[in-house]
Scaffold this active site. Sequence first.
Site, PDB file in Angstrom:
ATOM      1  N   GLY A 130       0.791  -1.224   0.000  1.00 37.85           N
ATOM      2  CA  GLY A 130       0.000   0.000   0.000  1.00 37.85           C
ATOM      3  C   GLY A 130       0.819   1.268   0.000  1.00 37.85           C
ATOM      4  O   GLY A 130       0.283   2.354   0.231  1.00 37.85           O
ATOM      5  N   GLU A 243      20.776   7.448  -5.826  1.00 36.66           N
ATOM      6  CA  GLU A 243      20.094   6.228  -6.248  1.00 36.66           C
ATOM      7  C   GLU A 243      19.452   6.430  -7.626  1.00 36.66           C
ATOM      8  O   GLU A 243      19.538   5.567  -8.505  1.00 36.66           O
ATOM      9  CB  GLU A 243      19.034   5.838  -5.214  1.00 36.66           C
ATOM     10  CG  GLU A 243      19.625   5.387  -3.886  1.00 36.66           C
ATOM     11  CD  GLU A 243      18.561   5.101  -2.837  1.00 36.66           C
ATOM     12  OE1 GLU A 243      17.378   4.939  -3.216  1.00 36.66           O
ATOM     13  OE2 GLU A 243      18.905   5.057  -1.643  1.00 36.66           O
ATOM     14  N   GLY A 365      10.926   5.518  -8.263  1.00 36.11           N
ATOM     15  CA  GLY A 365      10.046   6.672  -8.394  1.00 36.11           C
ATOM     16  C   GLY A 365       9.538   6.734  -9.821  1.00 36.11           C
ATOM     17  O   GLY A 365      10.332   6.798 -10.764  1.00 36.11           O
TER      18      GLY A 365
END
Length: 380
Positions: A130, A243, A365
């Site tokens: 979630g 990252e 992302g």
Amino acid sequence: MVPRNIFSEEHEQFRDSVRRFIATEITPYHRQWEKDGKVSRDVWLKAGAAGFLCSNVPEEFGGVGADFKYNAIFTEELGRAGATGPGFSVHSDMAATYLTNFGSQEQKRKWLPKMASGEVIAAIGLTEPGAGSDLKAISTMAVRDGDDYVINGQKVYISNGQLCDIVILACKTDREAGAKGMTFIIVESDRPGFERGRNLEKLGLKAQDTSELFFSNVRVPVSNRIGEEGQGFSIAMHNLAEERLSIAVSAVGACEGILEYTVAYTKERKVFGQTVADFQNTRFKIAELTAHVQAARVFVDRCIELAVEKKLDSTVAAMAKMIAGELQCKVADECLQFYGGYGYMMEYQIAHAYLDARIRRIAGGSSEVMREIISRKVFA
């Protein structure tokens, strides 16, 4: 092509070593690893022995104290070769950085030398069923009980999940504090209550193990906490720029590799009595893609310089990740077209490249999140 001037002679010698390593220790076994759903632990030990893991970790903690450019070269060459199986970047560019920058001296001495040698494989536990890009929404809970934390929760899409010996785990230590309630804790995989779920079957990256992880009353000492309680979100934000840059580095390397073997293929394949490369459409399309990849390469190289100088900010990293990741998808898709029906066959590398590319617009992302980050700076 624009000359690359960010690397020294020593960097290029390192690159040669990396290419030889990939050619002998990864490429011949990669298809079998795809069938197995994970790579062998042996390749981790060989990479560690060759000095390719955690190369920017200080010498006192088992690394070689090199700059980030060495990490970038390794990541770039893996991308160029389509060597998507070994989760080296997650281990070296991400997990090790959490320990190097924020770990205690005891944690660094205990884990970093074994991570550099490949004896210990690390994963990062962020994503939950979630909670994907929104880290503040995680629900895995670590409750203080004397000198221990008791952890309960679940993680998903965890790279290195089947092989990892430690997980740098994002937990809530204060459910009501929002971003300030998140804490990172090192969890060893042999602790009672830790359970690996299934090795997830993915669209691409077939050789990279990606898992569900479950934590049921897992008890770990407070000394396993990275930084202070509630510092987790700021730690994650501090590391996120590098990252995302690692993802961009890999993506541009993949683009260059795809173009290289596609050009070679179009020079050989014949259609209507001439090679595919003889058609103007082929030459123009390849020229266009090459120009876009060159532009991305120049931008990403500048970001590497900024990372070495500790000046890479989150907005620029988001730009690099978005541009390079989406470009990899475009290059793989349009190059596959030159193969015709052969491009749809898994015996050809381009088919693997096409499937592997799609994750670039999601992992680390999503492209939509990158646009949101960039737009906040633009409209500030």
